[in-house]
Design a protein around this motif. Sequence first.
Motif, PDB file in Angstrom:
ATOM      1  N   LEU A   1       0.708  -1.245  -0.028  1.00  0.00           N
ATOM      2  CA  LEU A   1      -0.142   0.095   0.041  1.00  0.00           C
ATOM      3  C   LEU A   1       0.641   1.273  -0.119  1.00  0.00           C
ATOM      4  CD1 LEU A   1      -2.753  -1.042   2.535  1.00  0.00           C
ATOM      5  CD2 LEU A   1      -3.075  -0.521   0.314  1.00  0.00           C
ATOM      6  N   GLY A   2       2.237   1.050   0.389  1.00  0.00           N
ATOM      7  CA  GLY A   2       2.949   2.421   0.666  1.00  0.00           C
ATOM      8  C   GLY A   2       3.275   2.789  -0.886  1.00  0.00           C
ATOM      9  N   TYR A   3       3.507   1.900  -1.702  1.00  0.00           N
ATOM     10  CA  TYR A   3       3.777   2.426  -2.934  1.00  0.00           C
ATOM     11  C   TYR A   3       2.672   3.310  -3.590  1.00  0.00           C
ATOM     12  CZ  TYR A   3       7.567  -1.265  -3.279  1.00  0.00           C
ATOM     13  OH  TYR A   3       8.763  -1.610  -3.096  1.00  0.00           O
ATOM     14  N   ILE A   4       1.443   2.827  -3.445  1.00  0.00           N
ATOM     15  CA  ILE A   4       0.387   3.382  -3.841  1.00  0.00           C
ATOM     16  C   ILE A   4       0.178   4.944  -3.427  1.00  0.00           C
ATOM     17  CG2 ILE A   4      -2.124   3.460  -4.315  1.00  0.00           C
ATOM     18  CD1 ILE A   4      -1.872   0.238  -3.965  1.00  0.00           C
ATOM     19  N   ILE A   5       0.114   4.763  -1.735  1.00  0.00           N
ATOM     20  CA  ILE A   5       0.023   5.983  -1.260  1.00  0.00           C
ATOM     21  C   ILE A   5       1.041   7.143  -1.499  1.00  0.00           C
ATOM     22  CG2 ILE A   5       0.235   7.290   1.042  1.00  0.00           C
ATOM     23  CD1 ILE A   5      -1.186   4.389   2.119  1.00  0.00           C
ATOM     24  N   MET A   6       2.532   6.642  -1.773  1.00  0.00           N
ATOM     25  CA  MET A   6       3.596   7.406  -1.992  1.00  0.00           C
ATOM     26  C   MET A   6       3.396   8.115  -3.553  1.00  0.00           C
ATOM     27  SD  MET A   6       6.529   7.413  -4.134  1.00  0.00           S
ATOM     28  CE  MET A   6       6.736   5.820  -4.206  1.00  0.00           C
ATOM     29  N   GLY A   7       2.999   6.996  -4.409  1.00  0.00           N
ATOM     30  CA  GLY A   7       2.719   7.520  -5.881  1.00  0.00           C
ATOM     31  C   GLY A   7       1.712   8.406  -6.061  1.00  0.00           C
ATOM     32  N   MET A   8       0.655   8.259  -5.416  1.00  0.00           N
ATOM     33  CA  MET A   8      -0.695   9.222  -5.361  1.00  0.00           C
ATOM     34  C   MET A   8      -0.002  10.633  -4.681  1.00  0.00           C
ATOM     35  SD  MET A   8      -3.107   7.861  -6.814  1.00  0.00           S
ATOM     36  CE  MET A   8      -4.354   9.365  -6.537  1.00  0.00           C
ATOM     37  N   TYR A   9       0.378  10.853  -3.833  1.00  0.00           N
ATOM     38  CA  TYR A   9       1.122  11.679  -3.226  1.00  0.00           C
ATOM     39  C   TYR A   9       1.871  12.557  -4.390  1.00  0.00           C
ATOM     40  CZ  TYR A   9       4.088  15.115  -0.692  1.00  0.00           C
ATOM     41  OH  TYR A   9       4.932  16.169  -0.367  1.00  0.00           O
ATOM     42  N   TRP A  10       2.771  12.172  -4.944  1.00  0.00           N
ATOM     43  CA  TRP A  10       3.650  12.554  -6.049  1.00  0.00           C
ATOM     44  C   TRP A  10       2.920  12.904  -7.366  1.00  0.00           C
ATOM     45  CZ3 TRP A  10       7.745  15.217  -5.253  1.00  0.00           C
ATOM     46  CH2 TRP A  10       8.311  15.040  -3.934  1.00  0.00           C
ATOM     47  N   LEU A  11       2.007  12.053  -7.702  1.00  0.00           N
ATOM     48  CA  LEU A  11       1.033  12.246  -8.825  1.00  0.00           C
ATOM     49  C   LEU A  11      -0.049  13.361  -8.730  1.00  0.00           C
ATOM     50  CD1 LEU A  11       0.292  10.908 -11.668  1.00  0.00           C
ATOM     51  CD2 LEU A  11      -1.785   9.851 -10.469  1.00  0.00           C
ATOM     52  N   LEU A  12      -0.103  13.866  -7.475  1.00  0.00           N
ATOM     53  CA  LEU A  12      -1.190  15.025  -7.323  1.00  0.00           C
ATOM     54  C   LEU A  12      -0.293  16.305  -7.100  1.00  0.00           C
ATOM     55  CD1 LEU A  12      -3.803  13.424  -4.728  1.00  0.00           C
ATOM     56  CD2 LEU A  12      -3.895  13.770  -7.661  1.00  0.00           C
ATOM     57  N   ARG A  13       1.008  16.110  -6.946  1.00  0.00           N
ATOM     58  CA  ARG A  13       1.686  17.486  -6.906  1.00  0.00           C
ATOM     59  C   ARG A  13       1.859  17.968  -8.332  1.00  0.00           C
ATOM     60  NH1 ARG A  13       5.782  17.475  -2.367  1.00  0.00           N
ATOM     61  NH2 ARG A  13       6.401  19.232  -3.449  1.00  0.00           N
ATOM     62  N   GLU A  14       1.751  19.427  -8.149  1.00  0.00           N
ATOM     63  CA  GLU A  14       1.599  20.103  -9.644  1.00  0.00           C
ATOM     64  C   GLU A  14       3.044  20.516 -10.165  1.00  0.00           C
ATOM     65  OE1 GLU A  14      -0.873  23.471  -9.382  1.00  0.00           O
ATOM     66  OE2 GLU A  14      -2.612  22.458  -8.828  1.00  0.00           O
ATOM     67  N   GLU A  15       3.140  20.079 -11.230  1.00  0.00           N
ATOM     68  CA  GLU A  15       4.461  20.468 -12.314  1.00  0.00           C
ATOM     69  C   GLU A  15       3.759  21.397 -13.465  1.00  0.00           C
ATOM     70  OE1 GLU A  15       7.462  20.566 -11.171  1.00  0.00           O
ATOM     71  OE2 GLU A  15       7.420  19.537  -9.261  1.00  0.00           O
ATOM     72  N   SER A  16       4.844  22.009 -13.906  1.00  0.00           N
ATOM     73  CA  SER A  16       4.339  22.558 -15.108  1.00  0.00           C
ATOM     74  C   SER A  16       5.293  22.100 -16.562  1.00  0.00           C
ATOM     75  CB  SER A  16       4.667  24.072 -15.153  1.00  0.00           C
ATOM     76  OG  SER A  16       6.037  24.240 -14.822  1.00  0.00           O
ATOM     77  N   GLY A  17       4.348  22.182 -17.591  1.00  0.00           N
ATOM     78  CA  GLY A  17       5.391  21.692 -18.810  1.00  0.00           C
ATOM     79  C   GLY A  17       5.468  20.311 -18.866  1.00  0.00           C
ATOM     80  N   LYS A  18       6.804  19.805 -19.678  1.00  0.00           N
ATOM     81  CA  LYS A  18       7.061  18.305 -19.767  1.00  0.00           C
ATOM     82  C   LYS A  18       7.462  17.743 -18.378  1.00  0.00           C
ATOM     83  CE  LYS A  18       7.286  15.466 -23.041  1.00  0.00           C
ATOM     84  NZ  LYS A  18       6.117  15.301 -24.102  1.00  0.00           N
ATOM     85  N   SER A  19       7.913  18.479 -17.576  1.00  0.00           N
ATOM     86  CA  SER A  19       8.459  18.136 -16.333  1.00  0.00           C
ATOM     87  C   SER A  19       7.293  17.476 -15.583  1.00  0.00           C
ATOM     88  CB  SER A  19       8.940  19.050 -15.440  1.00  0.00           C
ATOM     89  OG  SER A  19       8.006  20.040 -14.983  1.00  0.00           O
ATOM     90  N   ALA A  20       5.876  17.874 -15.630  1.00  0.00           N
ATOM     91  CA  ALA A  20       4.772  17.171 -15.302  1.00  0.00           C
ATOM     92  C   ALA A  20       4.638  15.735 -15.698  1.00  0.00           C
ATOM     93  CB  ALA A  20       3.525  18.169 -15.493  1.00  0.00           C
ATOM     94  N   TYR A  21       4.727  15.815 -17.021  1.00  0.00           N
ATOM     95  CA  TYR A  21       4.708  14.245 -17.589  1.00  0.00           C
ATOM     96  C   TYR A  21       5.674  13.366 -16.979  1.00  0.00           C
ATOM     97  CZ  TYR A  21       5.684  10.583 -21.147  1.00  0.00           C
ATOM     98  OH  TYR A  21       5.885   9.490 -21.921  1.00  0.00           O
ATOM     99  N   ILE A  22       6.897  13.846 -17.120  1.00  0.00           N
ATOM    100  CA  ILE A  22       8.075  12.989 -16.529  1.00  0.00           C
ATOM    101  C   ILE A  22       7.771  12.640 -15.274  1.00  0.00           C
ATOM    102  CG2 ILE A  22      10.533  12.910 -16.091  1.00  0.00           C
ATOM    103  CD1 ILE A  22      10.911  14.470 -18.431  1.00  0.00           C
ATOM    104  N   LYS A  23       7.214  13.567 -14.316  1.00  0.00           N
ATOM    105  CA  LYS A  23       6.926  13.268 -12.694  1.00  0.00           C
ATOM    106  C   LYS A  23       5.793  12.175 -12.772  1.00  0.00           C
ATOM    107  CE  LYS A  23       4.138  15.609 -10.859  1.00  0.00           C
ATOM    108  NZ  LYS A  23       2.627  15.521 -10.555  1.00  0.00           N
ATOM    109  N   ASP A  24       4.728  12.614 -13.670  1.00  0.00           N
ATOM    110  CA  ASP A  24       3.659  11.612 -13.516  1.00  0.00           C
ATOM    111  C   ASP A  24       3.871  10.083 -14.105  1.00  0.00           C
ATOM    112  OD1 ASP A  24       2.172  13.702 -12.773  1.00  0.00           O
ATOM    113  OD2 ASP A  24       1.222  14.258 -14.882  1.00  0.00           O
ATOM    114  N   VAL A  25       4.657  10.042 -15.090  1.00  0.00           N
ATOM    115  CA  VAL A  25       4.837   8.588 -15.460  1.00  0.00           C
ATOM    116  C   VAL A  25       5.864   7.817 -14.209  1.00  0.00           C
ATOM    117  CG1 VAL A  25       6.797   7.455 -17.121  1.00  0.00           C
ATOM    118  CG2 VAL A  25       5.264   9.106 -18.013  1.00  0.00           C
ATOM    119  N   PHE A  26       6.726   8.560 -13.654  1.00  0.00           N
ATOM    120  CA  PHE A  26       7.426   7.934 -12.501  1.00  0.00           C
ATOM    121  C   PHE A  26       6.547   7.581 -11.389  1.00  0.00           C
ATOM    122  CE2 PHE A  26      11.327   8.139  -9.548  1.00  0.00           C
ATOM    123  CZ  PHE A  26      11.647   6.999  -9.820  1.00  0.00           C
ATOM    124  N   ALA A  27       5.526   8.387 -10.967  1.00  0.00           N
ATOM    125  CA  ALA A  27       4.354   8.055 -10.112  1.00  0.00           C
ATOM    126  C   ALA A  27       3.767   7.034 -10.308  1.00  0.00           C
ATOM    127  CB  ALA A  27       3.371   9.507  -9.928  1.00  0.00           C
TER     128      ALA A  27
END
Length: 253
Positions: A58-84
Amino acid sequence: MRTALRHVVISFSLCVAVAACGIFDSVLVDVTYDHYAERRVERLPVFLAMPFNSLVNLGYIIMGMYWLLREESGKSAYIKDVFALMAIAYGPMQWVRLATLNRLVAVLDQWVTLPIFAWVPVWCRFITHGWHGRYTLTVVLCSLTSYALALLHDHGFEAALACHVAFAAIRGFELQRMHGDAASLRYLILALLSCCGFVVLKLLDLPLSRFLVFRYFTGHFWSKVCDILQFHYSFCFLTRLTRIAQKTNDQRD
């Protein structure tokens, strides 16, 4: 986020299709509970057969959701979202592996670990040189095909994983040298220490079970905690350096 989700789903589906064809049927994977120090609890449902090793995912899911919902702009948002999204998908897959001991899921559990580590150099390259789709595609394809080493030797996967970890660490130190500060260095060290804990505790799962402190919360359990922390501190390191690099570029403009 939609683009990142689509790319992760397509990539994972292709991996499932390839693995289901039987190409990796000769790969050595563990498909018994004897491999784990935590004992199976027969009276619990199969998805909680090893409760601590199961619930830690469950820790992977919670941690991933936390970072998925963090806002980034431009292409960095895509890279962050893929990792999350990789982190979010990784937890349930390990959970299914423990619950079913299915060989296909065990192979996928190993295989997808490689592109997860490979995404760190992709992100590092983005910070230093901007987005290059060809470079990203090359790194991911090389990462996926490196799992073929598991067909050549029983420890081929471990060799491929070691190369991925080393490559990610080298790129991390290079990035730190170019753009880092004291905070990013702290995150990098914590990520590397977590990685070491992940590897060592997993390898020593059975020997450590002789000690009372590891009787229930076993080495494998704590290795997963370290893996989650490794993900988290990698996010901290890479997002901080993304902002530092963007700020530097804005000042130059």
